[in-house]
Scaffold this motif. Structure first.
Motif, PDB file in Angstrom:
ATOM      1  N   UNK A 159       0.281  -1.045  -0.060  1.00  0.00           N
ATOM      2  CA  UNK A 159      -0.259  -0.080   0.310  1.00  0.00           C
ATOM      3  C   UNK A 159       0.691   1.482  -0.432  1.00  0.00           C
ATOM      4  N   UNK A 160       2.145   1.169   0.655  1.00  0.00           N
ATOM      5  CA  UNK A 160       2.641   2.879   1.119  1.00  0.00           C
ATOM      6  C   UNK A 160       3.646   2.775  -0.450  1.00  0.00           C
ATOM      7  N   UNK A 161       4.381   1.164  -0.777  1.00  0.00           N
ATOM      8  CA  UNK A 161       4.984   1.585  -2.114  1.00  0.00           C
ATOM      9  C   UNK A 161       3.811   1.797  -3.283  1.00  0.00           C
ATOM     10  N   UNK A 162       2.832   1.709  -3.680  1.00  0.00           N
ATOM     11  CA  UNK A 162       1.720   1.805  -4.596  1.00  0.00           C
ATOM     12  C   UNK A 162       1.273   3.291  -4.311  1.00  0.00           C
ATOM     13  N   UNK A 163       1.541   3.862  -2.890  1.00  0.00           N
ATOM     14  CA  UNK A 163       0.772   5.019  -2.774  1.00  0.00           C
ATOM     15  C   UNK A 163      -0.804   5.435  -2.419  1.00  0.00           C
ATOM     16  N   UNK A 164      -1.086   3.954  -2.205  1.00  0.00           N
ATOM     17  CA  UNK A 164      -2.748   3.846  -1.468  1.00  0.00           C
ATOM     18  C   UNK A 164      -2.915   3.536  -0.862  1.00  0.00           C
ATOM     19  N   UNK A 165      -4.260   4.152   0.376  1.00  0.00           N
ATOM     20  CA  UNK A 165      -4.756   3.969   1.445  1.00  0.00           C
ATOM     21  C   UNK A 165      -4.763   2.833   1.527  1.00  0.00           C
ATOM     22  N   UNK A 166      -4.502   2.145   3.239  1.00  0.00           N
ATOM     23  CA  UNK A 166      -4.819   1.185   3.655  1.00  0.00           C
ATOM     24  C   UNK A 166      -5.494   1.254   4.658  1.00  0.00           C
ATOM     25  N   UNK A 167      -7.158   1.852   5.050  1.00  0.00           N
ATOM     26  CA  UNK A 167      -7.525   1.975   6.319  1.00  0.00           C
ATOM     27  C   UNK A 167      -8.897   1.707   5.669  1.00  0.00           C
ATOM     28  N   UNK A 168      -9.164   0.780   4.309  1.00  0.00           N
ATOM     29  CA  UNK A 168      -9.918  -0.068   5.030  1.00  0.00           C
ATOM     30  C   UNK A 168      -9.404  -1.076   5.681  1.00  0.00           C
ATOM     31  N   UNK A 169      -8.073  -2.170   4.860  1.00  0.00           N
ATOM     32  CA  UNK A 169      -7.954  -3.081   5.992  1.00  0.00           C
ATOM     33  C   UNK A 169      -7.542  -2.632   6.861  1.00  0.00           C
ATOM     34  N   UNK A 170      -7.399  -1.145   7.381  1.00  0.00           N
ATOM     35  CA  UNK A 170      -7.123  -1.350   8.734  1.00  0.00           C
ATOM     36  C   UNK A 170      -8.335  -1.353   9.592  1.00  0.00           C
ATOM     37  N   UNK A 171      -9.150  -0.523   9.035  1.00  0.00           N
ATOM     38  CA  UNK A 171     -10.757  -1.200   9.611  1.00  0.00           C
ATOM     39  C   UNK A 171     -11.374  -2.127  10.223  1.00  0.00           C
ATOM     40  N   UNK A 172     -11.119  -3.141   9.220  1.00  0.00           N
ATOM     41  CA  UNK A 172     -11.537  -4.601   8.654  1.00  0.00           C
ATOM     42  C   UNK A 172     -10.803  -5.463  10.000  1.00  0.00           C
ATOM     43  N   UNK A 173      -8.885  -4.927   9.498  1.00  0.00           N
ATOM     44  CA  UNK A 173      -8.597  -5.741  11.576  1.00  0.00           C
ATOM     45  C   UNK A 173      -9.207  -5.401  12.349  1.00  0.00           C
TER      46      UNK A 173
ATOM     47  N   UNK B   9      -9.948 -14.276  -0.203  1.00  0.00           N
ATOM     48  CA  UNK B   9     -11.172 -13.652  -0.446  1.00  0.00           C
ATOM     49  C   UNK B   9     -11.851 -12.746  -0.089  1.00  0.00           C
ATOM     50  N   UNK B  10     -10.311 -11.869   1.240  1.00  0.00           N
ATOM     51  CA  UNK B  10     -10.237 -10.394   1.537  1.00  0.00           C
ATOM     52  C   UNK B  10     -11.132 -10.699   2.619  1.00  0.00           C
ATOM     53  N   UNK B  11     -11.178 -11.484   3.311  1.00  0.00           N
ATOM     54  CA  UNK B  11     -11.098 -12.326   5.093  1.00  0.00           C
ATOM     55  C   UNK B  11      -9.999 -12.293   5.874  1.00  0.00           C
TER      56      UNK B  11
ATOM     57  N   UNK C  24      -1.120   7.689  10.736  1.00  0.00           N
ATOM     58  CA  UNK C  24      -2.714   7.835  11.450  1.00  0.00           C
ATOM     59  C   UNK C  24      -3.758   7.586  11.352  1.00  0.00           C
ATOM     60  N   UNK C  25      -3.455   7.882  10.159  1.00  0.00           N
ATOM     61  CA  UNK C  25      -5.065   7.465   9.292  1.00  0.00           C
ATOM     62  C   UNK C  25      -5.372   6.460   9.555  1.00  0.00           C
ATOM     63  N   UNK C  26      -4.741   5.081   9.511  1.00  0.00           N
ATOM     64  CA  UNK C  26      -4.519   3.048   9.973  1.00  0.00           C
ATOM     65  C   UNK C  26      -5.088   3.243  11.536  1.00  0.00           C
TER      66      UNK C  26
ATOM     67  N   UNK D  31      -8.847   1.128  15.014  1.00  0.00           N
ATOM     68  CA  UNK D  31      -9.793   1.905  16.107  1.00  0.00           C
ATOM     69  C   UNK D  31     -11.527   1.952  16.181  1.00  0.00           C
ATOM     70  N   UNK D  32     -11.550   2.417  15.018  1.00  0.00           N
ATOM     71  CA  UNK D  32     -12.945   2.424  14.832  1.00  0.00           C
ATOM     72  C   UNK D  32     -13.399   1.306  13.992  1.00  0.00           C
TER      73      UNK D  32
END
Length: 540
Positions: free
Chosen positions: A323-337, A426-428, A478-480, A485-486
């Motif tokens: 995600x970092x290398x590609x300049x992409x957000x990771x917040x969706x994955x972090x929220x699922x985690x 499958x994203x789980x 910070x966003x992750x 936590x959310x």
């Protein structure tokens, strides 16, 4: 836990015909066990301290005592033979961790067990041949020149596919008397070949699968590269899972625990409890093997755990770096985690006893954090200027329960970070490796803790990932952290950020642990936790 038993076989190298499951031989005498270990001692003296899973680095090895010795495969002709050893390592001086088997172990146990002595107990699986084929050259330990193994070549047996298959056959066919006990939760298919994962770990893992499977899957190189950096952990120094995405036919992963302890081991205990509770976030154990406690106290020593291999999965560390290398957000994955973590915590609280931490126990936890801070500051002088500011976090934690209301505590993962999570195609998300921090005593790792301890570990892991990228991405971290936590709050009803003093104390304690780890093992990574130390010492 295990009701099945396997075989104790004499350590002498027998010239019997090879067999997948050798017949039971009489229990070895103490003198036979000492002779065999004496034959190995000159080789182990040089080889053992170089292994990453060896906990006694920096202290001279002064001797080896056999705890139990089993010949899992007799050597016939040129070999191979497979020796299973539990060996207590004696060391001089230093202030290392407490022995994994305490000095209270007595000689009243069966004759194969060592008498009382201080020192860690390690599990070794050694191959023995007359000559080592070139394909196994990297596994060489040495050539024995004395004792019953004189003239034989000794090597790391788990590198040998033939010997890895022997271990799986034992798991498939539990039974027989002796110090080793193999058990399984259900049928295990025959014909699985095993291969060692080559990422350095504090334990050793093998993957078993169909030899006719396809080529190596994408993601292998990333997994191996991930082991160069990341949150320090029990099994993955990089915060990356140990090269889990490999051949297409892989079915199971077997973790061999190297430093062993008497008592229920969380890497078996917790996944079994979660499976019984119906939690699908953790792969359920398929098989395991144990040994009798040399103290004669009735406990067992967990030696290995077999679990399903989540084929095609990638660990959270790899995904975060991508995600970092590609300049992409990771917040969706972090929220699922965050949601996955909360589900595991909820299931653990339902499956195992919980407690309420009162003022006294909270003060004890805070005092332990202070002790670790002071010890680390003595070992890593760079920490000294920040120690007063860091201590304020622990003082604030100690004062949280002055009103006497207490706070819930339960069994937790104990070493949660991005590399201890896997996302399937499958994203789980799944959570793995419940060993906890291997440097801590087993009793401490099994003690109920506030769930925020795991949350703090994951928050630190986001910071590690962000700092591994050039340029550093604090905004990404910070966003992750917020998204995680959310997600946790949405699934559990409790936002970890609601008690900032508690979260800061546990994050500070984790950062102190990281400082000591990096200073000892990866000095080039020391600036990563030191950056967090500066932030946390300022009260942030």
């Amino acid at each position: 836990m295990s009701k099945a038993a396997s075989t104790r076989i004499t350590p002498r190298l027998l010239d019997a015909s090879p067999a997948d499951l050798p017949a039971v031989s009489p229990a070895l005498s103490p003198s036979d066990a000492r002779a065999l270990v004496g034959s190995l001692a000159p080789l182990l003296h040089d080889w053992l301290p170089r292994q990453r899973w060896f906990a006694g680095k920096g202290r001279p090895v002064t001797g080896f005592l056999p705890v139990a010795v089993t010949e899992l495969l007799p050597m016939a002709g040129g070999g191979p033979g497979l020796l299973h050893l539990l060996v207590r390592v004696e060391q001089r001086g230093g202030s290392g961790p407490a022995p994994s088997i305490p000095p209270s172990a007595t000689s009243s146990a069966p004759s194969a067990l060592a008498p009382a002595a201080a020192g860690d107990c390690y599990q070794l699986l050694l191959g023995v041949r007359k000559a080592l084929p070139p394909r196994l050259a990297s596994a060489l330990i040495g050539h024995a020149t004395q004792g019953p193994l004189a003239g034989r070549t000794v090597y790391e047996g788990l590198h040998d596919p033939r010997l890895a298959e022997v271990l799986m056959e034992r798991l498939r066919s539990p039974g027989g008397p002796g110090p080793l006990r193999f058990d399984r939760a259900g049928p295990i298919p025959a014909g699985l070949s095993g291969r060692l994962l080559d990422a350095e770990q504090s334990n050793t893992s093998l993957v078993y699968g169909d030899t006719a499977a396809g080529d190596t899957a994408a993601g292998d190189t990333a997994a191996e590269d991930a082991t160069a950096g990341g949150t320090p952990a029990g099994d993955t120094s990089a915060g990356g899972a140990p090269a889990r995405g490999t051949a297409a036919g892989d079915a199971y992963i077997l973790k061999i625990l190297r430093r062993v302890y008497p008592g229920p081991h969380p890497d078996l205990e917790l996944p079994l409890a979660l499976a019984a509770e119906g939690c699908g976030r953790v792969p359920a154990p398929v098989g395991w093997f144990e040994a009798a406690d040399p103290s004669g106290g009735g406990d067992t020593l967990t030696l290995g755990v077999l679990q399903p291999y989540l084929r095609g999965s990638r660990d959270g560390w790899q995904l975060a770096l991508a995600s970092l290398a590609g300049g992409r957000e990771f917040t969706g994955e972090a929220r699922a985690l965050g949601r996955a973590t909360a589900e595991v915590h909820t299931a653990l609280a339902a499956a195992l006893p919980t407690v309420t931490l009162g003022r006294r126990r909270t003060a004890q936890l805070a005092a332990g954090m202070v002790e670790r801070l002071e010890a680390t500051a003595r070992a890593v002088p760079a920490l000294l200027p920040y120690a007063p500011g860091l201590r304020t976090a622990f003082d604030a934690f100690a004062g949280l329960d002055e009103a006497g209301r207490g706070r819930p505590a339960q069994r937790v993962h104990g070493d949660l970070h991005l590399g201890q999570t896997l996302r399937t195609p499958d994203g789980r998300w799944s959570v793995i490796d419940f060993e906890g921090e291997p440097a801590r005593p087993l009793a401490e790792r099994r003690r109920p803790q506030p769930p925020v301890r795991d949350v703090a570990g994951m928050l630190r892991s986001f910071d590690y990932a962000a700092r591994s990228h050039e340029p550093w991405r604090p905004d990404w971290a910070t966003r992750c952290r917020d998204a995680y936590c959310e997600g946790y709050a949405a699934a559990s009803g409790t936002d970890p950020r609601a008690e900032p003093e508690l979260l800061r104390a546990y994050e500070t304690d984790k950062a102190v642990y990281e400082v000591l780890y990096e200073a000892r093992h990866r000095p080039g990574w020391l600036p990563v936790p030191m950056a967090a130390i500066r932030r946390l010492a300022g009260g942030a």
